[in-house]
Design a protein around this motif. Structure first.
Motif, PDB file in Angstrom:
ATOM      1  N   LEU A 446     110.936 164.820 123.271  1.00  0.00           N
ATOM      2  CA  LEU A 446     110.059 163.817 123.967  1.00  0.00           C
ATOM      3  C   LEU A 446     109.546 162.758 123.080  1.00  0.00           C
ATOM      4  N   VAL A 447     109.316 163.233 122.021  1.00  0.00           N
ATOM      5  CA  VAL A 447     108.955 162.309 120.817  1.00  0.00           C
ATOM      6  C   VAL A 447     110.362 161.447 120.314  1.00  0.00           C
ATOM      7  N   ASP A 448     110.275 160.239 120.962  1.00  0.00           N
ATOM      8  CA  ASP A 448     111.367 159.411 120.619  1.00  0.00           C
ATOM      9  C   ASP A 448     111.196 158.420 119.566  1.00  0.00           C
ATOM     10  N   PHE A 449     111.405 158.754 118.278  1.00  0.00           N
ATOM     11  CA  PHE A 449     111.200 157.681 117.179  1.00  0.00           C
ATOM     12  C   PHE A 449     111.909 156.485 117.213  1.00  0.00           C
ATOM     13  N   ASP A 450     113.268 156.726 117.678  1.00  0.00           N
ATOM     14  CA  ASP A 450     114.243 155.550 117.724  1.00  0.00           C
ATOM     15  C   ASP A 450     114.026 154.776 118.716  1.00  0.00           C
TER      16      ASP A 450
END
Length: 650
Positions: A446-450
Motif C-alpha cells: 500500500l506504500v506506493d513510492f512510484d
C-alpha cells in the motif's frame, strides 16, 4: 514577454501582411458569423441537464420499444447481472472460477483472522465477512474480477472510529460488537443510496493523490500496530533501560514472526518477478499459518510466552438483526461511523473494479456496483459481518488465477463456510505473530513510492495533498488523515474554479492559427491588438478575477508598447472557445470590462463563444451592447476585421 516588443522591420512586415489581405477588394474574405442557437423549452432544457448529470450512461436505453415481459426480465437482469451472464456459463468457465476461488480462499482465511484483530473483533467475524457478502455480490455485482472481503484499511478505520466511542472493546465486547454491526448497516445504506440516487460522482472528490497518501499512511500505522503481536509484547514497560525493555519482548515470538515475514516477503518477490508464479504469494499466508501452528503445537511454545489465537467460535452465528441499534445515542454514532467507512470502502472497491475492467476491456457500471456493495453490507450486518469491500490483493490473485466470473466469490465463500463449520479448532495454536506478519506483508504494497514520485513529477499541488494525507494518518489519526485528504483535494478544486488560467495568444507564422505565446515562443502578437484566452467557464466564483486579470494583461501590454514606441492597443479580443458557460455574475463582469475598455478607447471583440454563452449574451443584451459585428467565429476573423482600422491609424 520578450515577444511583446517587435523590431521596426517586424512591425512593418506585420502591417504589410494585414494590408495584403485587403489588396483584392474584388475577392474579400468570407467571414462566418457566430450562430445563435434556437430557443430551448425550459422544461426540456432542465430535463436534459438532469439526465446528463445523473443518467449520463442512459441506463434505460435497453428498455426502449420492449414488451412488458421483456422489460420485467431486463429489470431483473439489471438488479441481478448473474441472470444475464449465467445463461452462457460453461464448464470451462467454472474450471477457471474454481481454481481462482480456491486460491483466494487460501489467501483470505488467514488474512481475515488478522483483519478482525485490526477492527478489535473476534477472529470469526472476519471469516463471516468473507462468507455472506461475497455470496450477495456474486448475484448483484457487475465486476468479474473483484474478490470481496474485509480489507486492512477499512478494518483499521472501523476499529479506530469504534474505539473512539467505546474505549475498551474487551470489557464492553457486546456493546462494541453491536455498534460495529450498526456501522456496517449504515455503511451499506450509504452505498445503496449513492447508487440509487446516482451520486457516485461524489467519491471522485477524493483524488487519486489523496488516496495514495491516505493508503500509505494507513499502511505505516497498521504495520506499527502489529509490532505488539510481532514482538510478543504483553504490556509495555515504563522502565527505560534496555534490559527491562528487552525483557518485555518474547524472543520465540520474534523468531517466528521474523522468519515468516521474511518468507512472505520473499514469496511476494517471487510472484512479482515471474507472473506465472502468482500462486506462490497467494498460498504463502496459508502455508505460514500451517507451519507456525504445527511448530507451536509440537513445541508447546505457548507455555513459554508465545501468544496464540486460542479460540475461534465454530459454526455460523445466528442472525444479528436484533443486535443493531435503531434508537438512542448509539444509532447516531453507528450512522456517523458507517458513512465514513462506507465511503472509503466504496472508493477502494470502485477503483479496483475499474482497474481490472480496463485490463479485460469490459464496462463497469459504477452505480450498480454501489447498490451491490451496499446490499451485501446491509445483509452482512444482519449476519454478524462487518464492513466488506473489494480487496486489491485478493482481486489481483483472482485475476491472475484465471477467474472468469463472480462465481469465484461463491467458491471462496463455500470454502470459508466449511472452514467455519469444521476447521476453526485447527487454528487454536496459531501464533499471533504469524497473523501480524501476514498483515504487515499485505500492507507493504500500500506504500506506493512510484505513484508518489509520479504525482510529484506531474502536479506539485497533488503531491501536497498526498503528503498531507500521509502525515495526517501517521501523526494524528486515520480520520484526521482522511479529513486532510478531502480538504486539500477540495481546496485544489476551489482554487482551480476561482483562479482559472488565462493566456495571451499570438499568431503562428505562416498560418491563421493563434496560440499561447508561452507554449509557442515563435508566435507573434498583432500590432494594436491584444488577444486573451479564458480557459474556464465564467461564474460568480471567478468572474471578478477574470475581469481584473484581463485588465492587468492589458496594462502590462500597454507599458511594453509605450516603451517600444509602437502602435497603442486599440482592440482587445477575448477568445472564448474554452468558456463553456457564463452566469449573471459573469455577464455583469463582462459589462464592467466593456465599460473599462470604453474609457481607454479600446474596443472589445469576442471570438467563438459557445451556444450557451452566446445565448446568454443575447438574453442579457450584452451582445447588442458590445455590437454583434464585434463577435466572430474565429480569432483570425476577428483580427482580419480589425485590420482596416489599424491600417488607417498607421
Amino acid at each position: 514577454m520578450s515577444s511583446a516588443v517587435h523590431s521596426t522591420e517586424e512591425y512593418d512586415m506585420d502591417i504589410r501582411s494585414l494590408s495584403s489581405s485587403r489588396s483584392h477588394p474584388q475577392d474579400p474574405p468570407y467571414v462566418h458569423k457566430v450562430g445563435l442557437p434556437p430557443k430551448q423549452n425550459l422544461f426540456k432544457e432542465f430535463k436534459a441537464t438532469v439526465k446528463e448529470t445523473f443518467f449520463a450512461d442512459d441506463p434505460l436505453r435497453s428498455f426502449k420499444d420492449q414488451t412488458r415481459s421483456k422489460k420485467f426480465i431486463l429489470g431483473l437482469q439489471a438488479i441481478f447481472p448473474i441472470l444475464e451472464w449465467g445463461r452462457n456459463y460453461s464448464f470451462v468457465k467454472f474450471r477457471g472460477d474454481l481454481i481462482a476461488g480456491l486460491t483466494i480462499a487460501s489467501l483470505c482465511i488467514p488474512q481475515d483472522i488478522g483483519y478482525a484483530k485490526l477492527a478489535n473483533l473476534d477472529p470469526q467475524y472476519g471469516l463471516y465477512s468473507s462468507f455472506v457478502p461475497p455470496l450477495i455480490y456474486a448475484f448483484m455485482g457487475s465486476s468479474r474480477d473483484i474478490a470481496i472481503g474485509p480489507v486492512a484499511v477499512v478494518s483499521l478505520l472501523l476499529g479506530t472510529l469504534l474505539q473512539n466511542e467505546i474505549a475498551d472493546p474487551v470489557a464492553n465486547a457486546a456493546e462494541y460488537r453491536r455498534l460495529a454491526f450498526t456501522a456496517t448497516f449504515f455503511a451499506g445504506i450509504t452505498q445503496v443510496s449513492l447508487g440509487f440516487l446516482r451520486l457516485g460522482f461524489l467519491i471522485d472528490f477524493l483524488s487519486h493523490a489523496a488516496i495514495v497518501g491516505f493508503m500509505g499512511g494507513a499502511a505505516i500505522t497498521i504495520a506499527l500496530q502489529q509490532l505488539k503481536g510481532f514482538l510478543g509484547i504483553k504490556k509495555f514497560t515504563k522502565k527505560t533501560d534496555i534490559v527491562s525493555v528487552m525483557h518485555s519482548w518474547n524472543w520465540q515470538t520474534i523468531v517466528i514472526g521474523a522468519s515468516l515475514l521474511s518468507f512472505l516477503l520473499f514469496a511476494k518477490y517471487i510472484g512479482k518477478k515471474n507472473s506465472k508464479l502468482f500462486w506462490v504469494p497467494a498460498i504463502g499466508p496459508l502455508i505460514s499459518v500451517i507451519l507456525s501452528t504445527f511448530f507451536v503445537y509440537i513445541t508447546r511454545a505457548d507455555k513459554n510466552g508465545v501468544q496464540i489465537v486460542n479460540h475461534i467460535e465454530k459454526g455460523i452465528n445466528p442472525s444479528s438483526v436484533n443486535q443493531l441499534y435503531f434508537s438512542g445515542d448509539h444509532l447516531l454514532k453507528g450512522a456517523r461511523i458507517g458513512i465514513v467507512a462506507g465511503m472509503i470502502a466504496l472508493t477502494e472497491a470502485i477503483a479496483i473494479g475499474r482497474t481490472f475492467a480496463a485490463m479485460k476491456d469490459y464496462q463497469l457500471d459504477g452505480n450498480k456496483e454501489m447498490v451491490a456493495l451496499g446490499t451485501m453490507n446491509i445483509v452482512g450486518s444482519m449476519a454478524s459481518c462487518y464492513v466488506a469491500t473489494g480487496s486489491f490483493s485478493r482481486s489481483a490473485v483472482n485475476y491472475m488465477s484465471g477467474c472468469q466470473t463472480a462465481v469465484s466469490n461463491i467458491v471462496m465463500s463455500i470454502v470459508v463456510f466449511l472452514t467455519l463449520q469444521f476447521m476453526t479448532p485447527l487454528f487454536k495454536y496459531t501464533p499471533n505473530a504469524v497473523l501480524s506478519a501476514i498483515i504487515i506483508s499485505a500492507v507493504v504494497g500500500l506504500v506506493d513510492f512510484d505513484a508518489a514520485y509520479l504525482i510529484w513529477k506531474i502536479d506539485k499541488f497533488d503531491f501536497v495533498a498526498c503528503v498531507g494525507a500521509f502525515f495526517g494518518v501517521v501523526f494524528a489519526s486515520v480520520e484526521i488523515g482522511l479529513l486532510i485528504a478531502v480538504s486539500i483535494s477540495f481546496f485544489k478544486l476551489l482554487l482551480q474554479v476561482t483562479r482559472p488560467r488565462t493566456a495571451i495568444l499570438g499568431n503562428i507564422p505562416r498560418t491563421t492559427v493563434y496560440r499561447n505565446i508561452l507554449q509557442y515562443p515563435d508566435a507573434t502578437k498583432v500590432p494594436g491588438v491584444l488577444i486573451v484566452r479564458v480557459d474556464s467557464a465564467i461564474y460568480f466564483s471567478n468572474s471578478n478575477y477574470i475581469k481584473e486579470r484581463i485588465l492587468r494583461w492589458l496594462t502590462d501590454e500597454e507599458e511594453l508598447v509605450n516603451k517600444s514606441g509602437h502602435q497603442n492597443i486599440q482592440f482587445l479580443i477575448v477568445e472564448m472557445s474554452p468558456v463553456t458557460d457564463i452566469d449573471t455574475s459573469g455577464i455583469h463582469a463582462m459589462e464592467e470590462l466593456y465599460r473599462s475598455l470604453q474609457k481607454r478607447e479600446i474596443q472589445l471583440v469576442l471570438a467563438n463563444p459557445g451556444p450557451v454563452v452566446i445565448d446568454k449574451l443575447h438574453a442579457s443584451d450584452l451582445a447588442q451592447q458590445i455590437g454583434e459585428d464585434k463577435i466572430f467565429l474565429t480569432v483570425a476573423n476577428a483580427v482580419a476585421a480589425c485590420s482596416p482600422k489599424l491600417l488607417s491609424d498607421v
